[in-house]
Design an enzyme around this catalytic site. Structure first.
Site, PDB file in Angstrom:
ATOM      1  N   LYS A 178       6.241   9.691   3.878  1.00 44.29           N
ATOM      2  CA  LYS A 178       7.211  10.754   4.156  1.00 44.29           C
ATOM      3  C   LYS A 178       8.633  10.317   3.854  1.00 44.29           C
ATOM      4  CE  LYS A 178       8.763  11.750   8.431  1.00 44.29           C
ATOM      5  NZ  LYS A 178       9.947  10.900   8.539  1.00 44.29           N
ATOM      6  N   ASP A 180      12.583  10.240   4.764  1.00 43.66           N
ATOM      7  CA  ASP A 180      13.246  10.163   6.063  1.00 43.66           C
ATOM      8  C   ASP A 180      14.054  11.433   6.280  1.00 43.66           C
ATOM      9  OD1 ASP A 180      13.623   8.930   8.490  1.00 43.66           O
ATOM     10  OD2 ASP A 180      13.917   6.976   7.572  1.00 43.66           O
ATOM     11  N   HIS A 269       9.954  17.291  11.489  1.00 39.44           N
ATOM     12  CA  HIS A 269      10.746  16.202  12.075  1.00 39.44           C
ATOM     13  C   HIS A 269      11.691  16.820  13.104  1.00 39.44           C
ATOM     14  CE1 HIS A 269      13.295  12.686  12.455  1.00 39.44           C
ATOM     15  NE2 HIS A 269      12.444  11.989  11.707  1.00 39.44           N
TER      16      HIS A 269
HETATM   17  C1  3PG Z   1      11.524   8.325  11.769  1.00 35.85           C
HETATM   18  O1  3PG Z   1      11.728   9.191  10.945  1.00 35.85           O
HETATM   19  O2  3PG Z   1      10.835   8.516  12.774  1.00 35.85           O
HETATM   20  C2  3PG Z   1      12.174   6.970  11.588  1.00 35.85           C
HETATM   21  O3  3PG Z   1      12.792   6.906  10.362  1.00 35.85           O
HETATM   22  C3  3PG Z   1      11.202   5.850  11.826  1.00 35.85           C
HETATM   23  O4  3PG Z   1      11.536   4.646  11.187  1.00 35.85           O
HETATM   24  P1  3PG Z   1      11.035   3.244  11.740  1.00 35.85           P
HETATM   25  O5  3PG Z   1       9.541   3.214  11.752  1.00 35.85           O
HETATM   26  O6  3PG Z   1      11.586   2.192  10.774  1.00 35.85           O
HETATM   27  O7  3PG Z   1      11.610   3.075  13.101  1.00 35.85           O
END
Ligand code: 3PG
Length: 421
Positions: A178, A180, A269
């Site tokens: 995915k 970000d 998200h």
């Molecule tokens: C998310 O979108 O939840 C974060 O970018 C997670 O990133 P991380 O696994 O490096 O904390």
């Protein structure tokens, strides 16, 4: 018309009311403070007005019906809600609107909403849901948690570099790559080039592994443009779409979910949710946002981790309840697959799965790309941790024969407080 009109003499009919549950902090008695909410959010204001008709007073007053300590429940008559045009925004303008600024309240938190079936029936909910997504990945039988990765660094890579990371993660065993939440169409990584490069890389990975791998392309934008962007994404091979549903607004998600031509799962998200959900005295509980996301059609939704970098230590039981709610029956809407994301690494897999269940996406960004031997090994380590958990083996036993897991455990251990060195 005194405040009394906003108090129910009997328990309200849940088929005819939307029930909202608040926790209130006020210098006034909670019952009176709650009646002020009911007034403000239905037919009242700060004083009596001559324009209130008998019919309005009889049929449309919201009523407080249950007060226990600081908790107060309010029944809003179904006629107050216009789900045809106003939709989720207008529901929120009522149950989560002006009330947050009322001077009579020192703080107020919307804890939960119970929707009457007539309101829910206006929403289509998720197109695929848990079973649909599992069917596409072929995990319907083994019921293992899905593994996702967020490409890291979260911004900055070119489309080709992003695709290379995606390919490595795919070969390592992830089910989903995915974007970000902050990456959409920046100059260094244009959306269409990125989609093209990543899908080409994933096609190659599928050819080599025989596994389908999702790419959740972040198309967060306004509701006026989102279906156009989504259609173009589908024409260019997208197999999953992602929306930042709080910043974009629920209608952006709903527009995608209700468009029959958009036939890929939607990953939601929740960036910015904590502005509403984190303060335990004031704002909106994640439970409410999750229910709205289900109405709006999220197939997958970030709800939090039992161990990771986000949120508070003491909220595991609440996250678990939210996940159960997302998977439980809701007037025929499909269940949503919760995603646990933020600071997850292999050592945290057992704690997260035990607390949050196997019907879940475990997303790891740093916990995959930060592996000492890179992304492919990092994805393998995460899969090994999931496999160990599914077999009932301890991570340390399993790591004896699985070098990637061993290396991850050596680096991060099984704790959630790993910090930059
Ligand atoms: C998310 O979108 O939840 C974060 O970018 C997670 O990133 P991380 O696994 O490096 O904390």
């Amino acid at each position: 018309m005194g405040l009394d009109v906003f108090f129910a003499k009997e328990f309200p009919d849940p088929e005819q009311h939307l029930l909202a549950h608040y926790r209130i902090e006020s210098d006034e008695p909670i019952e009176r403070a709650a009646m002020k909410i009911a007034a403000e959010e239905s037919i009242g204001t700060w004083t009596e007005v001559k324009t209130t008709t008998t019919r309005v007073r009889r049929d449309l007053a919201a009523k407080v019906y249950n007060v226990k300590g600081r908790m107060a429940s309010i029944a809003f008559p179904i006629e107050l809600f216009d789900v045809q045009i106003g939709g989720i925004p207008s529901i929120l303008s009522i149950v989560a609107g002006n009330l947050f600024g009322l001077r009579a309240l020192r703080a107020v938190r919307l804890m939960d909403l119970e929707f009457p079936p007539d309101v829910v029936s206006h929403f289509k909910g998720p197109k695929f849901g848990v079973e649909g997504v599992r069917r596409m990945l072929g995990t319907g039988r083994d019921r293992r948690p899905h593994l996702g990765t967020i490409v890291k660094p979260k911004v900055g890579l070119t489309p080709r570099e992003t695709a290379k990371v995606a390919y490595e993660a795919a070969l390592g065993g992830v089910d989903m790559i995915k974007d970000d939440e902050t990456l959409v169409n920046q100059k260094f990584c244009p959306l269409w080039d990125r989609l093209h490069e990543v899908m080409e890389a994933l096609d190659k990975a599928t050819g080599e592994t025989g596994r389908k791998i999702f790419y959740a392309l972040n198309i967060t934008t306004g509701a006026d443009r989102i279906t156009d962007v989504a259609e173009k994404a589908l024409e260019n091979g997208a197999n999953m779409l992602m929306v930042d549903i709080i910043t974009a607004g629920f209608p952006s998600l709903q527009a995608l979910a209700e468009d029959p031509s958009i036939d890929v799962p939607l990953h939601a998200h929740r960036a910015m949710h904590a502005a509403m959900t984190r303060n335990r005295e004031h704002g909106i509980h994640m439970n409410v946002l999750a229910k709205l996301a289900r109405l709006a059609g999220a197939d997958q939704l970030h709800t939090g981790t039992a161990a990771g970098k986000m949120g508070e230590e003491n909220e595991v039981a609440e996250i678990s309840r939210i996940n159960e709610m997302l998977r439980a029956p809701m007037n025929g809407l499909k269940p949503v697959l919760p995603a646990a994301s933020g600071g997850i690494h292999p050592g945290l897999v057992p704690e997260n799965v035990e607390a949050l269940g196997r019907d879940i996406v475990l997303n790891a960004g740093g916990g995959i790309h930060g592996h000492p031997r890179g992304t492919r090994a990092g994805a393998r380590a995460m899969r090994q941790a999931i496999d160990a958990h599914m077999m009932g083996a301890s991570l340390s036993d399993y790591a004896e024969k699985h070098v990637e897991l061993r290396e991850a455990l050596q680096l991060w251990g099984t704790r959630q407080d790993y910090r930059y060195a």
